[in-house]
Write an enzyme that holds these catalytic residues in place. Structure first.
Site, PDB file in Angstrom:
ATOM      1  N   ASP A  28       0.828  -1.202   0.000  1.00 54.51           N
ATOM      2  CA  ASP A  28       0.000   0.000   0.000  1.00 54.51           C
ATOM      3  C   ASP A  28       0.872   1.266   0.000  1.00 54.51           C
ATOM      4  OD1 ASP A  28      -2.752   1.176   0.461  1.00 54.51           O
ATOM      5  OD2 ASP A  28      -1.730   1.927   2.248  1.00 54.51           O
TER       6      ASP A  28
ATOM      7  N   GLU B  26       1.514   0.044  -4.827  1.00 57.66           N
ATOM      8  CA  GLU B  26       0.481   1.022  -5.181  1.00 57.66           C
ATOM      9  C   GLU B  26       1.156   2.369  -5.437  1.00 57.66           C
ATOM     10  OE1 GLU B  26      -3.648   2.939  -3.399  1.00 57.66           O
ATOM     11  OE2 GLU B  26      -1.914   2.641  -2.098  1.00 57.66           O
TER      12      GLU B  26
END
Length: 629
Positions: free
Chosen positions: A333, A362
């Site tokens: 993330d 990400e």
């Protein structure tokens, strides 16, 4: 003799565990480790009242020794033990003694034998990732909806889209047949680790314990069992991790190991969310620092990856979950918000231990250049700034796919399939386009369709593009059911429950009888495409040649040097097209027969000789052609 030895070991274990309970036992992170790991260095974080002032010793154990002990400048309740675990070490129990004055306490630490590898397979363009938000997929065990000793005093509240709904790991395990029937080859679960936050944190992105599955999802054993079950079906698992920040209820934040464990320790200052400042040649130091060191939100304080003890902890945590649960990949993330060099070192450590493993970061940029700069080997990275990150996410494709408008041919030549053509034409900017995660929506975006359409022509074309363009496709759960929604009502509106996943649901979309005819049409199409894709070498590793869709038809070929081939034709218009196929002679062999994957029909798209090469396409027609051998 063996029975006596077994009894002695059992009594020793009981003695140690009773000592733990009696003396307010310290917490060891990681909770256990393995003999025979690639990196012989093992950090053990010990947390207990006043433990920093203790002297620590290790009982003689072949192949294991204490390398150093770190006492940091933060809370007195931490001690960091660094061990050297050589290849000579065998599985067994290490015995640590902590001494303060005349008081001594001994605790056991388990060194296990490594599991026979079923995981760490990685993922590639041969796979399709099916992304699941555990809280919204299915509630297999309502008894864990409310865990009384956690900070959130409310159980499942499905009436509120932005609260915890009760989905769990058992709910996913109960529907493995459904997942398998879709034809996906990997499952990406949103974070499953403990989020013991006052507001529930159903999404999982505010970690409060890096070694514990959230009890409202199940146990560590449940997680391992789910992954084993998926592996039994040939389905891999990708774990969602967050190293940029923790939850504010993590013990680290309330009782900090060091003064620099978190960025901006003097107090909350929010990131500017402007990732362009990190690679911007002209960016001010102020803006760049706020991007990486600012907190994502107040409840998610920013971890300082420059701290070597913290980074060692995070690296080991990722290795621990691979070995413990046999995960096959990691989705990291908020990747650019963390320290670039530290994260590159993390990737190196992961791939040194598990060479077939894969990691996707990400990297949320609106343009390909922004994304490409973060991929391993990118020519856009500055000198010495290679991220080592194998896979990046194609956010620009997602942005071009809002609603269905990008797939509707209009008078504007830059709309429709032309827009997709121009996007794919920029793949040269990536060091490795095949390691680009393509997606049309996910848990952080609006659904690809904002409302359920009357017909599926454009939707099917979108799915075809996703599953046949170069790269690794990711499908968001519910796509197969035509889930629609924007974010005006909050993130929960794009994270709706799977119908039939909860006791008492009047509609069960996990079975054919519970779906509408349009949903069954969508699911059947998507499943057929993904099942075919499993054996399509041209899609898994093939190159691509495409033709500009100036006539309304987008045609491209995926092919391998060995002769595997798939030719995709999409009529991007709502009316019929008649096309002279001679234009496509570069990829269509004159007189050759091709079989359409979707219908099974055999056609000759480009006749041999001087006969007419005109071919008619029905509105929104899709052809996926393979040569007839």
């Amino acid at each position: 003799m063996l029975k006596k030895l077994a009894l002695l070991l059992c009594l020793t274990f009981l003695l140690v565990t009773s000592s733990l309970a009696k003396n307010d036992a310290p917490q060891f992170d990681p909770p256990h480790w393995w003999a025979g790991m690639h990196d012989p260095s093992l950090q053990i974080q010990v947390h207990a009242p006043g433990i920093r002032s203790s002297e620590v010793s290790l009982a003689p154990y072949e192949g294991v020794s204490i390398d150093s002990v770190a006492r940091l400048d933060g809370s007195p309740n931490y001690l960091f033990i660094y061990l050297n675990v050589t290849p000579a070490a065998e599985p067994g129990k290490l015995k640590f003694t902590f001494s303060r004055g005349k008081k001594k306490h001994t605790y056991a630490y388990e060194l296990r034998g490594r599991r026979k590898q079923k995981g760490a397979q990685g993922f590639s363009a041969a796979d399709v990732l099916y992304m699941i938000m555990p809280d919204r997929f299915a509630n297999g065990d309502p008894s864990n909806d409310l865990v009384k000793d956690m900070n959130f005093p409310v159980g499942a509240t499905r009436e509120n889209l932005n609260m915890r709904h009760g989905g769990d790991l058992k709910g996913i395990a109960d529907h493995i047949d459904f997942i398998d029937s879709l034809g996906v080859t990997a499952v990406w679960l949103n974070p499953v680790l403990e989020n013991d936050m006052p507001h529930g944190s159903y999404h999982g992105y505010a970690t409060t314990d890096y070694y514990k599955v959230d009890p409202r999802f199940g146990t560590n054993a449940d997680y391992v069992a789910l992954i084993d079950s998926l592996h039994g079906r040939g389905i891999k698992t990708v774990m969602d991790m967050i190293f940029n920040h923790s939850g504010s209820e993590h013990i680290w934040f309330k009782d900090r190991p060091s003064s620099d464990w978190y960025n901006l320790p003097e107090g909350y200052e929010q990131t500017n969310y402007r990732l362009s400042t990190i690679t911007d040649t002209y960016a001010s130091d102020y803006d760049r620092r706020l991007s990486t060191d600012g907190w994502f939100v107040r409840e998610m304080p920013d971890l300082n990856q420059h701290n070597p003890h913290l980074m060692k902890y995070l690296i080991q945590n990722a290795l621990w979950w691979v070995e413990e649960a046999q995960i096959d990949g990691i989705r990291m993330d908020t990747y650019p918000y963390a320290d670039r060099k530290a994260m590159a070192d993390w990737i190196d450590a992961m791939l040194a231990e598990y060479p077939d493993f894969n990691i996707v970061g990400e990297c949320w940029f609106g343009d390909p250049a922004g994304v490409a700069a973060w991929q391993r080997g990118s020519s856009l990275a500055g000198e010495g700034e290679d991220t080592h990150l194998p896979v990046v996410m194609d956010f620009p494709l997602m942005i071009k796919s809002r609603g269905l408008a990008p797939y509707t041919e209009q008078t504007d030549p830059w709309n429709g399939l032309n827009k997709i053509y121009d996007h794919v034409a920029l793949d040269y900017i990536y060091a490795d386009p095949m390691n680009l995660l393509r997606f049309l929506d996910n848990h952080d975006t609006e659904r690809m369709i904002l409302e359920v359409p009357d017909t599926l022509g454009p939707w099917k074309q979108a799915m075809t593009l996703l599953l046949t363009l170069p790269g690794i496709p990711q499908v968001y759960y519910g796509t197969e059911l035509l889930m629609a929604g924007d974010r005006k009502a909050g993130d929960g509106n794009v994270r709706r429950d799977m119908p039939g996943g909860w006791p008492g649901d009047t509609v069960n979309a996990f079975v054919r009888e519970g779906r509408t005819p349009l949903q069954n049409e969508a699911l059947d199409f998507l499943s057929a495409l993904m099942q075919w894709r499993k054996g399509a070498a041209a899609i898994a590793r093939g190159k691509m040649k495409h033709f500009m869709p100036s006539n309304g038809l987008y045609l491209y070929s995926r092919y391998t040097p060995e002769g595997e081939e798939a030719i995709i034709m999409l009529n991007g218009q709502d009316n019929s097209l008649s096309i002279d196929m001679k234009r496509y002679a570069e990829v269509l062999t004159p007189g050759r027969s091709y079989r359409d994957v979707l219908s099974g029909d055999v056609i000759i798209p480009l006749p041999d000789g001087d006969s007419s090469a005109e071919m008619t396409f029905t509105p929104r027609q899709i052809l996926i052609l393979e040569p007839v051998r």
